[in-house]
Design a protein around this motif. Sequence first.
Motif, short mmCIF file in Angstrom:
data_model
loop_
_atom_site.label_atom_id
_atom_site.label_comp_id
_atom_site.label_asym_id
_atom_site.label_seq_id
_atom_site.Cartn_x
_atom_site.Cartn_y
_atom_site.Cartn_z
N LEU A 25 56.60 -74.22 6.64
CA LEU A 25 55.65 -73.62 7.60
C LEU A 25 55.63 -74.49 8.84
CD1 LEU A 25 52.07 -72.38 6.80
CD2 LEU A 25 52.35 -74.21 8.45
N ALA A 40 57.25 -63.77 6.47
CA ALA A 40 56.74 -64.48 7.64
C ALA A 40 57.24 -63.76 8.88
CB ALA A 40 57.21 -65.94 7.65
N TYR A 87 52.16 -66.07 7.85
CA TYR A 87 52.94 -66.26 6.62
C TYR A 87 52.19 -65.56 5.49
CZ TYR A 87 55.28 -70.09 9.12
OH TYR A 87 55.99 -70.84 10.04
N VAL A 139 47.76 -67.61 7.49
CA VAL A 139 48.35 -67.62 6.15
C VAL A 139 47.52 -66.65 5.33
CG1 VAL A 139 48.91 -68.96 4.10
CG2 VAL A 139 49.13 -70.01 6.36
N VAL A 179 56.04 -68.70 -0.03
CA VAL A 179 56.05 -67.84 1.15
C VAL A 179 57.01 -66.69 0.88
CG1 VAL A 179 56.67 -67.68 3.60
CG2 VAL A 179 55.49 -69.72 2.75
#
Length: 252
Positions: free
Chosen positions: A39, A232, A222, A49, A229
Amino acid sequence: MSAATHRAPDTGDAAAARLELSGVRAGYGDFQALFGVDLHVAPGEAVGVVGPNGAGKTTLLRVISGLLRPTAGTLRYGGQDLTAVPAHALPSLGIAHVPENRRLFPHLTVEENLKVGAFAPSARARFAERREHVFALFPRLAERRRQPAGTLSGGEQQMCAIGRALMSGPRILLLDEPSAGLAPIVVQQVFALVRRIREEGLTVLIVEQNVAQVLRVVDRAYVLETGRVVAAGRAADLAADPAIRRSYLGMH
């Protein structure tokens, strides 16, 4: 819950405010919560997020703010390795964390809670200036400055928690579930204030379950699922993605 037009007294050197995580793993004892998370947040960006309960979002912020040490991976802020920096030293580096459920001192007044946010020596010297900035952003807090924080409404407590974080003069603000437990109308007001804060040039990383709202105020996001993850991209692109709309927005 209006926000007056008022520039922050300072936001530090924004060029130094790039946050980078690479391959971060973390957990609690035998429980693994994050699996190789990559990230980054560029200076001046607002990044979200998002993901369901148990995805690891709060754990991610705890790692960034030094409350939980990663078991693997690298964590850098402004080029500096954060993995060995104690949590209490991070505000002096320009990192402020607004935790889930606010975590105010309920028996202290609003103003006393703001003083707690300015505990670092460099922040103490600018307490009055930053307090006035916070009161300009949140006029309701100025009206209740001598009121115990525990007697405030949920929305007012969230204002106080954000104000307390701003008292350290951060370059990056970490927001953990700012809409949790708030009425829908108050949620809209909180996100309007997030928009105002980032318009002042502050870098923002916001963790949220309210995907629809957060995608309206961030540049990129994300998607976190079970500590990984899984997507994104730009907020507008994620909001238009059929899989995201189906899984997180309840739309088809």
